[in-house]
Design an enzyme around this catalytic site. Structure first.
Site, PDB file in Angstrom:
ATOM      1  N   ARG A 104       3.089  -0.498  -3.303  1.00  0.00           N
ATOM      2  CA  ARG A 104       2.573  -1.621  -2.524  1.00  0.00           C
ATOM      3  C   ARG A 104       3.692  -2.648  -2.307  1.00  0.00           C
ATOM      4  O   ARG A 104       4.544  -2.848  -3.186  1.00  0.00           O
ATOM      5  CB  ARG A 104       1.435  -2.254  -3.320  1.00  0.00           C
ATOM      6  CG  ARG A 104       0.750  -3.431  -2.657  1.00  0.00           C
ATOM      7  CD  ARG A 104      -0.089  -2.999  -1.511  1.00  0.00           C
ATOM      8  NE  ARG A 104      -1.096  -4.010  -1.152  1.00  0.00           N
ATOM      9  CZ  ARG A 104      -1.773  -3.983  -0.011  1.00  0.00           C
ATOM     10  NH1 ARG A 104      -1.552  -3.026   0.881  1.00  0.00           N
ATOM     11  NH2 ARG A 104      -2.682  -4.895   0.248  1.00  0.00           N
ATOM     12  N   THR A 380      -4.262   1.989   9.200  1.00  0.00           N
ATOM     13  CA  THR A 380      -3.524   2.405   8.019  1.00  0.00           C
ATOM     14  C   THR A 380      -3.469   3.898   8.212  1.00  0.00           C
ATOM     15  O   THR A 380      -3.966   4.408   9.201  1.00  0.00           O
ATOM     16  CB  THR A 380      -4.326   1.948   6.786  1.00  0.00           C
ATOM     17  OG1 THR A 380      -4.248   0.544   6.731  1.00  0.00           O
ATOM     18  CG2 THR A 380      -3.885   2.563   5.492  1.00  0.00           C
ATOM     19  N   THR A 398       0.351   1.978   4.710  1.00  0.00           N
ATOM     20  CA  THR A 398      -0.011   1.030   5.769  1.00  0.00           C
ATOM     21  C   THR A 398       1.079   0.016   6.057  1.00  0.00           C
ATOM     22  O   THR A 398       1.925  -0.268   5.211  1.00  0.00           O
ATOM     23  CB  THR A 398      -1.305   0.274   5.363  1.00  0.00           C
ATOM     24  OG1 THR A 398      -1.764  -0.495   6.464  1.00  0.00           O
ATOM     25  CG2 THR A 398      -1.087  -0.647   4.183  1.00  0.00           C
ATOM     26  N   ASP A 422      -3.051  -9.787   3.126  1.00  0.00           N
ATOM     27  CA  ASP A 422      -3.996  -9.273   2.127  1.00  0.00           C
ATOM     28  C   ASP A 422      -4.066 -10.162   0.884  1.00  0.00           C
ATOM     29  O   ASP A 422      -4.926  -9.968   0.030  1.00  0.00           O
ATOM     30  CB  ASP A 422      -3.634  -7.840   1.718  1.00  0.00           C
ATOM     31  CG  ASP A 422      -4.166  -6.824   2.723  1.00  0.00           C
ATOM     32  OD1 ASP A 422      -4.997  -7.199   3.563  1.00  0.00           O
ATOM     33  OD2 ASP A 422      -3.744  -5.658   2.665  1.00  0.00           O
ATOM     34  N   SER A 451      -5.354  -4.693  -2.353  1.00  0.00           N
ATOM     35  CA  SER A 451      -5.593  -3.747  -1.264  1.00  0.00           C
ATOM     36  C   SER A 451      -6.997  -3.152  -1.377  1.00  0.00           C
ATOM     37  O   SER A 451      -7.636  -3.234  -2.432  1.00  0.00           O
ATOM     38  CB  SER A 451      -4.563  -2.618  -1.363  1.00  0.00           C
ATOM     39  OG  SER A 451      -4.866  -1.589  -0.459  1.00  0.00           O
TER      40      SER A 451
HETATM   41  O1  DON Z   1      -4.333  -2.663   1.912  1.00  0.00           O
HETATM   42  C1  DON Z   1      -5.306  -2.928   2.575  1.00  0.00           C
HETATM   43  O2  DON Z   1      -6.437  -2.937   2.136  1.00  0.00           O
HETATM   44  C2  DON Z   1      -5.142  -3.203   4.052  1.00  0.00           C
HETATM   45  N1  DON Z   1      -3.839  -3.736   4.305  1.00  0.00           N
HETATM   46  C3  DON Z   1      -5.375  -1.942   4.788  1.00  0.00           C
HETATM   47  C4  DON Z   1      -5.286  -2.166   6.243  1.00  0.00           C
HETATM   48  C5  DON Z   1      -5.899  -1.128   7.037  1.00  0.00           C
HETATM   49  O3  DON Z   1      -6.568  -0.244   6.592  1.00  0.00           O
HETATM   50  C6  DON Z   1      -5.618  -1.282   8.462  1.00  0.00           C
HETATM   51  N2  DON Z   1      -6.723  -0.971   9.194  1.00  0.00           N
HETATM   52  N3  DON Z   1      -7.261  -1.727   9.877  1.00  0.00           N
END
Ligand code: DON
Length: 570
Positions: A104, A380, A398, A422, A451
């Site tokens: 991450r 993602t 992502t 996030d 996340s």
């Molecule tokens: O880590 C996460 O939860 C988000 N950054 C994921 C983003 C994602 O799935 C994009 N889709 N809209």
């Protein structure tokens, strides 16, 4: 000895085939439901899935295939596949060993808790989503190197990058969905990038147009030659630093040099006769998924029926309670104490469900402002892989939103993430996905943002049963949940479970979001009468899954919500 030499020669021939990877043209023959005898890769782009398959055929294991697929996705699926972002990988080896890799992104050292607040203490929304300040220190390349060092069977890093380099250097024909996204984001690309970039052209993009990414090819070559040092130090790092200086971003050479991917202990729990292996913090995915499943254990969902009023009510109430815990307790456990065991404790979870009223919706405990969830499509990307010997990998990666911050590192050819969104920019103020957080997920230098990504592997009776995960922001967890329940409780085939319409509740906003077909008119009326609000959305998370069939064959299923999802196996 002789056998291993023959094997090496055989592998080399196959690897060179992988390197000479021939690129077909769209419309690609996308396969979204496939049964293979021994190995399967399901990914978000046919070319990337094909790369994974060829690495398996060349003697690589599931981890090798995952690495090669990730690098290929960085080229052919630039809106989410990446080297400028991060992700999570859950692994289950054929011998039952389980592991979880966290790559991450991290907040840069200069990040501060209130960096997205204006002088009146209000969140300046766009700063965490667009442009240089939105960028977290990327983790993908370090993650791929860690996975390689610990689990590669092929032991040939360059072979894992070769297909991606080829695709970037020689170009590939883009799909219709990519063309439409590139057109949609043109002005944002231009705003974030003063110099020409390969994603912007005068003419409107069309399916089959060739996308060549020479700068990215060079960056991938540096990574191929030097491993993660080719990204976190030297030329690429210098270019990232210059890019940050150009746009007022915070990432420094030190941040890059200090970045580390981390091995974590997976969240492992039981649901009925299944064992779930999933991602721990800094993802909320595993804990929230296990909390919901545990709260649901006592409900006879099968008897209730799929998407019946009783099923929807029980599932939503469990979801609501788990997401409330997410907001309060979950964050990067390296920075904030996350009481994982207590959160997963069955007695605790049963107590949480004690006020479940079979006749009424429970209003979300603290009613914050009715926040709006973003409507950007879900970008993602997830890959599910099982190899010939039964090793399984579930990996989600992502840039956060489509093409991340939209900022390309000049001269290096890749998009940087906007993962800083996030974090909880301010307690109680929702992020793009409408998710609320507080202290546990506040911004701190070096901390990883929470996340929802939920790469998951499931065992049944001690054996590998399912590999799944998805893109889709906050709806990832509930999509994984519903796919799983489709198979485990509602007697569906994998394809039925993945393709079934879905619904979602995340505590706040206090509303069930659903695909229109997920809840029929009768059930909708019953839910309204119980006090629920419902809101239709055009689509939810995009599951990619592999399931072991009773005869030992592998079923790979991509999501029919996404025209580019592709299963390939043998
Ligand atoms: O880590 C996460 O939860 C988000 N950054 C994921 C983003 C994602 O799935 C994009 N889709 N809209």
């Amino acid at each position: 000895m002789k056998r291993s030499i023959i094997f090496c020669i055989f592998s080399l021939i196959l690897i060179s085939t992988a390197c000479n990877f021939s690129t077909p043209k769209p419309p690609y023959e996308v396969v979204q439901n496939l049964v293979g005898d021994s190995a399967m890769v399901v990914a978000e782009h046919p070319l990337a899935a094909q790369v994974g398959k060829e690495i398996l055929q060349a003697g690589g294991n599931a981890v090798d295939a995952a690495i090669a697929t990730q690098f290929a996705l960085a080229v052919v699926h630039p809106r989410a596949g990446n080297i400028g972002g991060g992700g999570f990988m859950v692994i289950r080896l054929a011998d039952g060993t389980v592991d979880a890799l966290d790559y991450r992104e991290k907040a840069p050292a200069l990040a501060t808790r209130d960096m997205y607040l204006d002088e009146n203490g209000n969140v300046e929304e766009s700063l965490s989503k667009e442009g240089h300040l939105a960028v977290g220190v990327p983790g993908t390349v370090a993650g791929m190197e860690q996975a390689y060092m610990k689990y590669s069977k092929l032991k040939d890093w360059k072979a894992l990058l070769a297909p991606a380099i080829h695709l970037a250097e020689d170009g590939f024909a883009i799909t219709e969905s990519e063309a439409s996204r590139l057109n949609e984001y043109k002005s944002q690309f231009q705003k974030a990038n003063p110099d020409p970039i390969p994603f912007v052209q005068e003419a409107v993009w069309k399916m089959n147009d060739k996308l060549v990414q020479s700068d990215l090819a060079n960056t991938l070559k540096l990574i191929s030659e030097n491993g993660s040092m080719g990204f976190y130090q030297g030329e690429t790092a210098d270019k990232i630093e210059s890019e940050m200086k150009r746009g007022g971003g915070l990432i420094s050479l030190e941040d890059l040099k200090n970045y580390e991917a981390k091995w974590r202990k997976p969240v492992v729990g039981n649901y009925k006769n299944y064992r779930i292996i999933t991602m721990p913090p800094p993802s909320s995915g595993g804990i929230v998924l296990m909390q919901i499943l545990t709260m649901l254990q006592r409900f006879p969902l099968k008897n209730y029926g799929f998407q019946s009023i009783k099923s929807v009510h029980a599932i939503v109430e469990a979801e609501r309670r788990a997401y409330a815990d997410r907001a309060k307790y979950l964050g990067d456990s390296d920075f904030y104490y996350v009481p994982v065991d207590s959160l997963l404790d069955t007695t605790y979870l049963n107590t949480k469900m004690a006020d479940f009223d079979s006749m009424k919706a429970t209003p979300s405990a603290v009613l914050g402002p009715q926040v709006k969830i973003g409507v950007e499509s879900y970008e993602t990307t997830h890959t599910s892989i099982v190899d010939q010997t039964g090793n399984a990998v579930s990996v989600t990666t992502t840039l956060n939103l489509n093409y991340g911050s939209k900022v390309i590192v000049q001269g290096a050819g890749f998009f940087l993430n906007d993962e800083m969104d996030d974090f909880s920019a301010k307690p109680g103020v929702p992020n793009y996905f409408g998710l609320i957080g507080a202290e546990a997920n506040a911004i701190q230098p070096g901390k990883r943002m929470l996340s929802s990504m939920t790469p998951t592997i499931v065992e049944k009776d001690g054996k590998l049963f399912m590999v799944l995960g998805a893109p889709g922001g906050s709806t990832i967890i509930t999509a994984v949940l519903q796919t799983l329940l489709g198979v485990t409780d509602y007697g569906m085939n994998l394809d039925q479970a993945v393709w079934a319409p879905r619904f979602h509740h995340q505590w706040l906003p206090d509303v069930i979001t659903c695909e229109e077909a997920a809840i029929d008119t009768t059930v909708r009326k019953q839910l309204w009468a119980m006090g629920y609000k419902l809101e239709n959305v055009s689509r939810m998370a995009l599951i990619k899954a592999v399931m072991v069939l009773p005869d030992g064959k592998l079923q790979g299923v991509g999501d029919n919500r996404n025209p580019d999802d592709h299963a390939c196996g043998f």
